[in-house]
Design a protein around this motif. Structure first.
Motif, short mmCIF file in Angstrom:
data_model
loop_
_atom_site.label_atom_id
_atom_site.label_comp_id
_atom_site.label_asym_id
_atom_site.label_seq_id
_atom_site.Cartn_x
_atom_site.Cartn_y
_atom_site.Cartn_z
N VAL A 273 0.83 -1.21 0.00
CA VAL A 273 0.00 0.00 0.00
C VAL A 273 0.87 1.26 0.00
O VAL A 273 0.62 2.21 -0.76
N ARG A 274 1.89 1.26 0.80
CA ARG A 274 2.73 2.45 0.95
C ARG A 274 3.43 2.83 -0.35
O ARG A 274 3.72 4.01 -0.60
N GLN A 275 3.73 1.83 -1.19
CA GLN A 275 4.45 2.09 -2.44
C GLN A 275 3.55 2.18 -3.66
O GLN A 275 4.01 2.42 -4.77
N ALA A 276 2.24 1.97 -3.47
CA ALA A 276 1.32 1.88 -4.61
C ALA A 276 1.04 3.24 -5.25
O ALA A 276 1.14 4.29 -4.62
N LYS A 277 0.65 3.19 -6.52
CA LYS A 277 0.16 4.41 -7.18
C LYS A 277 -1.19 4.78 -6.61
O LYS A 277 -1.49 5.96 -6.40
N ALA A 278 -2.02 3.77 -6.35
CA ALA A 278 -3.33 3.99 -5.74
C ALA A 278 -3.87 2.67 -5.24
O ALA A 278 -3.40 1.59 -5.64
N VAL A 279 -4.86 2.75 -4.36
CA VAL A 279 -5.56 1.58 -3.84
C VAL A 279 -7.02 1.67 -4.25
O VAL A 279 -7.63 2.73 -4.15
N ILE A 280 -7.55 0.55 -4.72
CA ILE A 280 -8.97 0.45 -5.07
C ILE A 280 -9.55 -0.61 -4.14
O ILE A 280 -9.11 -1.76 -4.14
N THR A 281 -10.54 -0.23 -3.33
CA THR A 281 -10.95 -1.12 -2.23
C THR A 281 -12.42 -0.93 -1.89
O THR A 281 -13.06 0.03 -2.34
N ASP A 282 -12.95 -1.86 -1.11
CA ASP A 282 -14.26 -1.63 -0.47
C ASP A 282 -14.13 -1.82 1.04
O ASP A 282 -15.12 -1.97 1.75
N SER A 283 -12.90 -1.79 1.53
CA SER A 283 -12.62 -1.91 2.96
C SER A 283 -12.69 -0.55 3.63
O SER A 283 -12.34 0.47 3.02
N GLY A 284 -13.10 -0.54 4.89
CA GLY A 284 -13.08 0.71 5.64
C GLY A 284 -11.72 1.01 6.24
O GLY A 284 -11.19 2.10 6.11
N GLY A 285 -11.13 -0.01 6.90
CA GLY A 285 -9.86 0.20 7.57
C GLY A 285 -8.74 0.62 6.64
O GLY A 285 -7.90 1.45 7.00
N ILE A 286 -8.71 0.07 5.44
CA ILE A 286 -7.65 0.42 4.50
C ILE A 286 -7.71 1.89 4.13
O ILE A 286 -6.67 2.53 3.91
N THR A 287 -8.89 2.47 4.09
CA THR A 287 -9.00 3.90 3.77
C THR A 287 -8.35 4.76 4.84
O THR A 287 -7.87 5.86 4.54
N GLU A 288 -8.33 4.28 6.07
CA GLU A 288 -7.65 5.01 7.15
C GLU A 288 -6.14 4.95 6.95
O GLU A 288 -5.43 5.95 7.13
N PRO A 307 -16.18 8.85 7.04
CA PRO A 307 -16.21 10.01 6.13
C PRO A 307 -15.01 10.92 6.27
O PRO A 307 -14.68 11.67 5.34
N GLU A 308 -14.34 10.88 7.41
CA GLU A 308 -13.16 11.73 7.58
C GLU A 308 -12.06 11.37 6.58
O GLU A 308 -11.22 12.22 6.24
N THR A 309 -12.04 10.11 6.10
CA THR A 309 -11.03 9.74 5.11
C THR A 309 -11.30 10.40 3.76
O THR A 309 -10.39 10.55 2.95
N CYS A 310 -12.56 10.80 3.54
CA CYS A 310 -12.93 11.53 2.32
C CYS A 310 -12.84 13.04 2.54
O CYS A 310 -12.33 13.77 1.68
N LEU A 311 -13.33 13.51 3.68
CA LEU A 311 -13.36 14.94 3.96
C LEU A 311 -11.96 15.51 4.21
O LEU A 311 -11.65 16.62 3.79
N THR A 312 -11.12 14.73 4.90
CA THR A 312 -9.78 15.19 5.24
C THR A 312 -8.70 14.43 4.48
O THR A 312 -7.69 15.01 4.07
N GLY A 313 -8.90 13.13 4.29
CA GLY A 313 -7.87 12.27 3.75
C GLY A 313 -7.83 12.14 2.24
O GLY A 313 -8.37 12.98 1.51
#
Length: 362
Positions: A273-288, A307-313
């Motif tokens: 994840v740390r080295q990826a161009k992007a992550v495509i997921t349906d997990s909640g924890g991974i978005t954090e 929602p904070e991962t969208c509003l802030t992250g």
């Protein structure tokens, strides 16, 4: 104070590790606090259970209820029956549950019926989608909880609206981020790094396990085909959840740049994840985790309890329609993805704050 800590499934392990560390530190400093760790056995695959204990330096559980398998109802019942016996034999001043898995709800019910106080770590998060088993678990657990440890102001407001009084809400931050920050120097390459000849910021990580995305073979096939078509030939790394593997076996999806693996360890997966161009997921924890690591994240869901991962992250909620992927991928390749920031109190000291509050409880 004697605390029974519940762990049952992979997301729980990352959340309890820093809490146990903080309790140990407090106890070594003379604070009267002890814990008993109970593993319900909800996840029993080694990659999804024992290996996480080893990598995150979580001590061997004092009890393993071995309640994995079966339907939702069977698993809930097994956990409740076995935890009732455990708690009667080893009474506690407080039962601490984390997250929103079946074990969280089941053990909360048992504790309250035995007149034991409950503290819920990651309380107050809501997706608004009652079709999600996790949403049911959250609602039931928070209806019974005595003390609410929250990750955001949004969670605080959810609890206030449901009638929880202010003195029982403790805004402390996110224990998953405590674990991520601590383990960051130890992240390690998974075998697929060499197999796929991966390069930093030149591949995608995909995880899918929600019913809306994986229960129907056709939906899963179309999603993966769209991801592959839009990846511009970059490798697509897909650690397959056991739930997804059953459907995927007949989906017939294949491409030269698609690399499907088994579930990965915590250290290996987060290295990817740390080295990826992007992550495509349906997990909640991974978005954090992507939010803290600054990695673009596309969530294939219609709602999110974070929602904070969208509003802030760095996360964006796309929905479950494959058509939503194209404009998002175009923005990503154009370098127009939002930079994002880190939500308040996601600083690696959440567990310390939780234990500080626990020792003050009478």
């Amino acid at each position: 104070m004697k605390i029974t800590i519940i762990a049952g499934a992979r997301p729980n392990f990352m959340k309890i590790a820093p809490i146990i560390d903080a309790i140990r530190r407090a106890a070594s400093g003379g604070t009267d606090i002890r814990y008993r760790l109970v593993h319900t056995g909800q996840h029993y695959d080694k990659k999804m259970s024992q290996e996480f204990f080893e990598q995150l330096d979580i001590p061997e559980p004092d009890a393993n209820l071995e309640a994995g398998g079966g339907t939702q109802a069977e698993q809930t019942a097994n956990i409740m029956v076995r935890f009732e016996k455990e708690l009667m034999e080893h009474p506690a001043d407080l039962v601490l549950v984390v997250g929103d898995v079946t074990s969280t709800m089941a053990c909360s019910i048992v504790a309250k019926k035995l007149h034991t106080r409950v503290a819920h770590v990651e309380a107050g998060i809501r997706s608004g989608d009652i079709r999600m088993p996790e949403e049911v678990n959250r609602l039931v657990t928070d209806a019974l909880t005595d003390y609410y440890f929250t990750t955001s102001d949004i969670a605080n407001e959810n609890l206030r609206r449901s009638g929880v009084t202010e003195e029982r809400i403790f805004f402390v931050g996110n224990t998953m981020i405590d674990t991520l920050i601590k383990q960051m120097p130890r992240l390690r390459k998974p075998p697929v790094w060499e197999t796929a000849e991966l390069q930093p910021k030149a591949y995608f990580v995909v995880t899918l396990h929600r019913p809306a995305n994986v229960d129907q073979e056709g939906q899963l096939r179309v999603l993966l085909q769209e991801i592959i078509a839009l990846s511009r030939g970059l490798p697509v790394i897909f650690p397959v959840h056991p739930r997804t593997a059953k459907v995927l076996a007949n989906a017939g999806v294949d491409a030269p740049n698609l690399y499907m693996t088994g579930p990965m360890s915590y250290l290996e997966f987060n290295y990817l994840v740390r080295q990826a161009k992007a992550v495509i997921t349906d997990s909640g924890g991974i978005t954090e985790e992507t939010t803290v690591m600054g990695i673009p994240c596309m969530t294939l869901r219609d709602s999110t309890e974070r929602p904070e991962t969208c509003l802030t992250g760095t996360n964006e909620l796309l929905g479950t329609s494959p058509e939503a992927l194209r404009p998002a991928m175009e923005r990503l390749f154009a370098g127009a993805w939002k930079k994002g920031g880190i939500p308040a109190l996601w600083d690696g000291r959440t567990a310390e704050r939780i234990v500080g509050h626990l020792v003050e409880l009478k």
